[in-house]
Design a protein around this motif. Structure first.
Motif, PDB file in Angstrom:
ATOM      1  N   VAL A 104      38.414  41.608  17.339  1.00 20.66           N
ATOM      2  CA  VAL A 104      38.624  41.655  18.827  1.00 20.66           C
ATOM      3  C   VAL A 104      37.970  42.349  19.863  1.00 20.66           C
ATOM      4  N   VAL A 105      37.372  43.323  19.358  1.00 22.16           N
ATOM      5  CA  VAL A 105      36.295  44.119  20.262  1.00 22.16           C
ATOM      6  C   VAL A 105      35.204  43.202  20.916  1.00 22.16           C
ATOM      7  N   PRO A 106      34.462  42.327  20.343  1.00 17.70           N
ATOM      8  CA  PRO A 106      33.706  41.583  20.746  1.00 17.70           C
ATOM      9  C   PRO A 106      34.268  40.588  21.775  1.00 17.70           C
ATOM     10  N   VAL A 107      35.559  40.098  21.421  1.00 27.29           N
ATOM     11  CA  VAL A 107      36.193  39.056  22.288  1.00 27.29           C
ATOM     12  C   VAL A 107      36.639  39.842  23.495  1.00 27.29           C
ATOM     13  N   ALA A 108      37.026  41.023  23.421  1.00 26.51           N
ATOM     14  CA  ALA A 108      37.275  41.855  24.698  1.00 26.51           C
ATOM     15  C   ALA A 108      36.325  41.975  25.622  1.00 26.51           C
ATOM     16  N   CYS A 109      35.228  42.093  25.083  1.00 29.16           N
ATOM     17  CA  CYS A 109      33.762  42.409  25.778  1.00 29.16           C
ATOM     18  C   CYS A 109      33.243  41.178  26.320  1.00 29.16           C
ATOM     19  N   VAL A 110      33.297  40.030  25.835  1.00 29.89           N
ATOM     20  CA  VAL A 110      32.941  38.674  26.473  1.00 29.89           C
ATOM     21  C   VAL A 110      33.683  38.463  27.605  1.00 29.89           C
ATOM     22  N   MET A 111      35.301  38.574  27.356  1.00 32.26           N
ATOM     23  CA  MET A 111      36.178  38.534  28.612  1.00 32.26           C
ATOM     24  C   MET A 111      35.778  39.234  29.855  1.00 32.26           C
ATOM     25  N   GLY A 112      35.313  40.453  29.449  1.00 34.90           N
ATOM     26  CA  GLY A 112      35.105  41.415  30.388  1.00 34.90           C
ATOM     27  C   GLY A 112      33.899  40.925  31.324  1.00 34.90           C
ATOM     28  N   GLY A 113      32.902  40.542  30.418  1.00 38.41           N
ATOM     29  CA  GLY A 113      31.641  40.147  31.017  1.00 38.41           C
ATOM     30  C   GLY A 113      31.822  38.880  31.985  1.00 38.41           C
ATOM     31  N   ILE A 114      32.643  37.939  31.549  1.00 42.13           N
ATOM     32  CA  ILE A 114      32.938  36.688  32.167  1.00 42.13           C
ATOM     33  C   ILE A 114      33.604  37.160  33.455  1.00 42.13           C
ATOM     34  N   GLN A 115      34.610  37.750  33.465  1.00 44.12           N
ATOM     35  CA  GLN A 115      35.434  38.380  34.573  1.00 44.12           C
ATOM     36  C   GLN A 115      34.607  39.194  35.768  1.00 44.12           C
ATOM     37  N   ALA A 116      33.591  39.801  35.073  1.00 50.80           N
ATOM     38  CA  ALA A 116      32.634  40.645  36.280  1.00 50.80           C
ATOM     39  C   ALA A 116      31.923  39.473  36.643  1.00 50.80           C
ATOM     40  N   ALA A 117      31.253  38.617  36.004  1.00 54.08           N
ATOM     41  CA  ALA A 117      30.215  37.776  36.662  1.00 54.08           C
ATOM     42  C   ALA A 117      30.976  36.711  37.711  1.00 54.08           C
ATOM     43  N   LEU A 118      32.247  36.519  37.420  1.00 50.18           N
ATOM     44  CA  LEU A 118      33.020  35.662  38.273  1.00 50.18           C
ATOM     45  C   LEU A 118      33.302  36.092  39.588  1.00 50.18           C
ATOM     46  N   ILE A 119      33.627  37.780  39.302  1.00 50.07           N
ATOM     47  CA  ILE A 119      34.087  38.313  40.433  1.00 50.07           C
ATOM     48  C   ILE A 119      32.706  38.236  41.727  1.00 50.07           C
ATOM     49  N   ILE A 120      31.790  38.760  40.885  1.00 50.08           N
ATOM     50  CA  ILE A 120      30.430  38.706  41.652  1.00 50.08           C
ATOM     51  C   ILE A 120      30.161  37.357  42.449  1.00 50.08           C
ATOM     52  N   ALA A 121      30.222  36.123  41.565  1.00 49.35           N
ATOM     53  CA  ALA A 121      29.919  34.745  42.241  1.00 49.35           C
ATOM     54  C   ALA A 121      30.817  34.382  43.015  1.00 49.35           C
ATOM     55  N   LEU A 122      32.289  34.903  43.072  1.00 50.86           N
ATOM     56  CA  LEU A 122      33.343  34.321  44.027  1.00 50.86           C
ATOM     57  C   LEU A 122      33.306  35.172  45.053  1.00 50.86           C
ATOM     58  N   ARG A 123      32.962  36.491  45.063  1.00 51.27           N
ATOM     59  CA  ARG A 123      32.581  37.397  46.440  1.00 51.27           C
ATOM     60  C   ARG A 123      31.744  36.564  47.307  1.00 51.27           C
ATOM     61  N   ILE A 124      30.602  36.036  46.661  1.00 49.52           N
ATOM     62  CA  ILE A 124      29.561  35.294  47.543  1.00 49.52           C
ATOM     63  C   ILE A 124      30.041  33.945  48.077  1.00 49.52           C
ATOM     64  N   ALA A 125      30.933  33.318  47.251  1.00 53.41           N
ATOM     65  CA  ALA A 125      31.451  32.028  47.779  1.00 53.41           C
ATOM     66  C   ALA A 125      32.482  32.270  48.787  1.00 53.41           C
ATOM     67  N   LYS A 126      33.179  33.163  48.659  1.00 53.65           N
ATOM     68  CA  LYS A 126      34.178  33.578  49.831  1.00 53.65           C
ATOM     69  C   LYS A 126      33.444  34.005  50.812  1.00 53.65           C
ATOM     70  N   GLY A 127      32.548  34.613  50.818  1.00 51.57           N
ATOM     71  CA  GLY A 127      31.529  35.013  52.226  1.00 51.57           C
ATOM     72  C   GLY A 127      31.138  33.805  52.842  1.00 51.57           C
ATOM     73  N   LYS A 128      30.905  32.731  52.136  1.00 50.86           N
ATOM     74  CA  LYS A 128      30.579  31.282  52.656  1.00 50.86           C
ATOM     75  C   LYS A 128      31.708  30.504  52.979  1.00 50.86           C
ATOM     76  N   TYR A 129      32.777  31.151  52.925  1.00 50.24           N
ATOM     77  CA  TYR A 129      34.009  30.426  53.446  1.00 50.24           C
ATOM     78  C   TYR A 129      34.485  29.203  52.208  1.00 50.24           C
ATOM     79  N   LEU A 130      34.071  29.624  51.196  1.00 47.43           N
ATOM     80  CA  LEU A 130      34.617  28.680  50.176  1.00 47.43           C
ATOM     81  C   LEU A 130      35.931  29.232  49.331  1.00 47.43           C
TER      82      LEU A 130
END
Length: 296
Positions: A104-130
């Protein structure tokens, strides 16, 4: 003049109630699993889908810069869902604590990493009005939550009873969806997507309640009525069939299975299919124990 005030008050109450309900909804389920030392009937697929649903939901709430409670809530949902998910393997597959944590610990770490990456990517997309990537996150989280509930419908169909899942948990989650609808409905701008998302899950939980009433509560009531009728006949009120008998009394019924041992939804409503499943499990366990004791 009072409509905007009422809208703000009801909207705030809905938002607060949603956070309370969604933050504690899985705790009754976790406690029931711990007390029974089993998770019979609880669907691990449902819990994993809910754990993943917290990832896009957290991305959406954080990128949209919602309040702190709304940002934390998806993390709580994912954490509690993972705890419930690993309980299914710990109790039903007899995994050790070490093995459970190693999974369960590695699964939780993978989920946390994916969420962090998506937050960064979507903040950039939001800045471009996507805006569509954020909408996709909201739809994806709702779809995963609904798919988790639908997975339990298959178990209900197969076993003709509502097993494993706590009705208290179902009620709290349904209340959260209801308060969410109130919050969305009284927003200054009506969000049709929000109404569909929360309304769909609310309807699914109402369906689980209806199945529980039909398969669990109704047979329980009928059994209580039959028992009461039998007690009346045994206390001096002799039925005509008994008066025509030879006077021999039937052997007493075997002692019923303890309610807390049954793999039902609430440890209260006893269903025939639940008893059969429990008896089969106990019989299989007894046979394996006898074979082990007998040795080669």
């Amino acid at each position: 003049m009072d409509v905007p005030i009422a809208a703000n008050v009801l909207g705030a109450m809905g938002a607060v109630s949603l956070q309370v309900c969604w933050s504690v909804q899985l705790i009754p389920q976790i406690v029931i699993n711990y007390r029974r030392h089993n998770a019979v009937g609880l669907q691990p697929t449902m819990m994993m889908l809910w754990a993943w649903a917290g990832v896009p939901l957290g991305v959406y709430n954080i990128v949209e810069e919602f309040n702190v409670a709304l940002r934390i809530q998806p993390q709580i949902l994912t954490f509690l869902s993972l705890v419930t998910w690993i309980q299914c393997f710990y109790y039903e597959k007899k995994w050790s604590v070490t093995r459970s944590l190693a999974v369960v610990v590695p699964v939780a770490c993978v989920m946390g990493g994916i969420q962090a990456a998506l937050i960064i990517a979507l903040r950039i997309a939001k800045g471009k009005y996507l805006q569509w990537p954020l909408t996709l996150m909201a739809v994806l989280s709702a779809a995963l939550l609904a798919a988790g509930v639908l997975r339990h419908y298959w178990d209900i169909y197969v076993h003709r009873t509502v097993r494993g899942i706590s009705f208290l948990f179902v009620g709290i989650d349904a209340a959260g969806d209801l308060f969410s609808l109130v919050s969305v409905f009284f927003q200054p701008t009506l969000d049709a997507l929000g109404l569909v998302i929360y309304g769909t899950e609310l309807v699914l939980w109402i369906g689980v309640f209806a199945c529980g009433g039909y398969y669990n509560f109704l047979p329980w009531i009928q059994k209580r009525l039959r028992k009461r009728k039998g007690d009346l006949n045994g206390s001096g009120i002799v039925s005509p069939a008994c008066s025509r008998s030879s006077g021999h009394r039937e052997a007493p019924a075997p002692e019923p299975i303890a309610l807390h041992d049954l793999p039902s939804s609430t440890s209260v409503f006893r269903t025939p299919s639940g008893e059969v499943d429990f008896i089969r499990q106990r019989s299989a366990g007894s046979r394996s124990g006898d074979e082990h004791a007998a040795g080669p």
